[in-house]
Motif scaffolding. Structure first.
Motif, PDB file in Angstrom:
ATOM      1  N   TYR A  74       0.825  -1.207   0.000  1.00  0.00           N
ATOM      2  CA  TYR A  74       0.000   0.000   0.000  1.00  0.00           C
ATOM      3  C   TYR A  74       0.865   1.265   0.000  1.00  0.00           C
ATOM      4  CZ  TYR A  74      -3.153   3.656   1.482  1.00  0.00           C
ATOM      5  OH  TYR A  74      -3.846   4.844   1.552  1.00  0.00           O
ATOM      6  N   LEU A  75       1.846   1.303   0.893  1.00  0.00           N
ATOM      7  CA  LEU A  75       2.715   2.478   0.987  1.00  0.00           C
ATOM      8  C   LEU A  75       3.452   2.744  -0.319  1.00  0.00           C
ATOM      9  CD1 LEU A  75       4.226   1.991   4.561  1.00  0.00           C
ATOM     10  CD2 LEU A  75       2.493   3.665   3.860  1.00  0.00           C
ATOM     11  N   ASN A  76       3.854   1.692  -0.990  1.00  0.00           N
ATOM     12  CA  ASN A  76       4.565   1.848  -2.266  1.00  0.00           C
ATOM     13  C   ASN A  76       3.702   2.467  -3.353  1.00  0.00           C
ATOM     14  OD1 ASN A  76       7.110   0.934  -1.481  1.00  0.00           O
ATOM     15  ND2 ASN A  76       6.525  -1.200  -1.778  1.00  0.00           N
ATOM     16  N   GLU A  81       1.213  13.122  -0.858  1.00  0.00           N
ATOM     17  CA  GLU A  81       0.384  13.692   0.207  1.00  0.00           C
ATOM     18  C   GLU A  81      -0.040  12.628   1.217  1.00  0.00           C
ATOM     19  OE1 GLU A  81      -3.630  16.344   0.959  1.00  0.00           O
ATOM     20  OE2 GLU A  81      -3.117  15.789  -1.091  1.00  0.00           O
ATOM     21  N   GLU A  82      -0.391  11.452   0.739  1.00  0.00           N
ATOM     22  CA  GLU A  82      -0.778  10.372   1.651  1.00  0.00           C
ATOM     23  C   GLU A  82       0.400   9.978   2.547  1.00  0.00           C
ATOM     24  OE1 GLU A  82      -4.185   8.122  -0.996  1.00  0.00           O
ATOM     25  OE2 GLU A  82      -2.081   7.797  -1.484  1.00  0.00           O
ATOM     26  N   ILE A 103      10.902  -0.936   7.479  1.00  0.00           N
ATOM     27  CA  ILE A 103      11.868   0.170   7.550  1.00  0.00           C
ATOM     28  C   ILE A 103      12.487   0.414   6.178  1.00  0.00           C
ATOM     29  CG2 ILE A 103      14.040   0.962   8.577  1.00  0.00           C
ATOM     30  CD1 ILE A 103      11.646   0.992  10.535  1.00  0.00           C
ATOM     31  N   GLU A 104      12.820  -0.654   5.478  1.00  0.00           N
ATOM     32  CA  GLU A 104      13.392  -0.517   4.129  1.00  0.00           C
ATOM     33  C   GLU A 104      12.401   0.157   3.186  1.00  0.00           C
ATOM     34  OE1 GLU A 104      16.558  -0.993   3.460  1.00  0.00           O
ATOM     35  OE2 GLU A 104      16.758  -1.580   5.560  1.00  0.00           O
ATOM     36  N   CYS A 105      11.129  -0.159   3.335  1.00  0.00           N
ATOM     37  CA  CYS A 105      10.089   0.492   2.538  1.00  0.00           C
ATOM     38  C   CYS A 105      10.069   1.992   2.821  1.00  0.00           C
ATOM     39  CB  CYS A 105       8.733  -0.128   2.848  1.00  0.00           C
ATOM     40  SG  CYS A 105       7.331   0.749   2.138  1.00  0.00           S
ATOM     41  N   LEU A 106      10.147   2.358   4.091  1.00  0.00           N
ATOM     42  CA  LEU A 106      10.150   3.780   4.458  1.00  0.00           C
ATOM     43  C   LEU A 106      11.354   4.496   3.860  1.00  0.00           C
ATOM     44  CD1 LEU A 106       9.075   3.694   8.228  1.00  0.00           C
ATOM     45  CD2 LEU A 106       7.642   3.929   6.180  1.00  0.00           C
ATOM     46  N   LYS A 112      12.028   8.428  -2.786  1.00  0.00           N
ATOM     47  CA  LYS A 112      10.998   8.736  -3.781  1.00  0.00           C
ATOM     48  C   LYS A 112      10.411  10.132  -3.572  1.00  0.00           C
ATOM     49  CE  LYS A 112       6.653   6.759  -5.554  1.00  0.00           C
ATOM     50  NZ  LYS A 112       5.710   5.644  -5.392  1.00  0.00           N
ATOM     51  N   TYR A 113      10.169  10.468  -2.312  1.00  0.00           N
ATOM     52  CA  TYR A 113       9.582  11.766  -1.964  1.00  0.00           C
ATOM     53  C   TYR A 113      10.569  12.542  -1.090  1.00  0.00           C
ATOM     54  CZ  TYR A 113       5.279   9.424  -3.457  1.00  0.00           C
ATOM     55  OH  TYR A 113       4.332   8.744  -4.171  1.00  0.00           O
TER      56      TYR A 113
END
Length: 131
Positions: A74-76, A81-82, A103-106, A112-113
């Protein structure tokens, strides 16, 4: 898994009670992305000092802590804004899921942002995971 076929709620029945009903009806570990998106939108309309913010944080944390793989997926796919709004609860999710993949996703989202400056939020999330 049991699903209710039809749920009718009066128009005046809104807010956190509705979230609980939706969560109970869903009754599984799959992430209800439409509910998460609506909670983010509702949260974004609140003033930062509104006490209801904590209710939104709690519900979002609960939903996003159920299944770490679904959460990462979902986060990916979230908008900038989300991610901005969800960064308020990165550490809460981290404490519950206790997963390095999260954590790696974050960290990927931080790249990315990059203008969101998520590095401090990620550092705190890492500390909460360890503690």
């Amino acid at each position: 898994m049991a699903y209710l076929h039809k749920v009718e709620t009066p128009y005046y029945f809104s807010g956190w009670k509705t979230w609980i009903i939706k969560i109970m009806i869903r009754g599984n570990n799959m992430l209800d992305t439409s509910l998460v998106k609506s909670l983010i939108i509702e949260r974004s309309k609140l003033h930062m000092n509104d006490p209801k913010v904590y209710e939104y944080w709690g519900k979002l944390t609960e939903l996003l802590s159920r299944n770490v793989e679904d959460t990462i997926n979902y986060l990916n796919h979230c908008s900038e804004e989300e991610i901005y709004w969800l960064s308020e609860i990165f550490e809460d999710i981290s404490a519950k899921v206790n997963c390095q993949k999260y954590i790696e996703c974050l960290k990927k989202l931080d790249k990315k942002y990059s203008n969101l400056n998520l590095s401090m939020d990620i550092k705190v999330a890492e500390e909460w995971m360890e503690g």
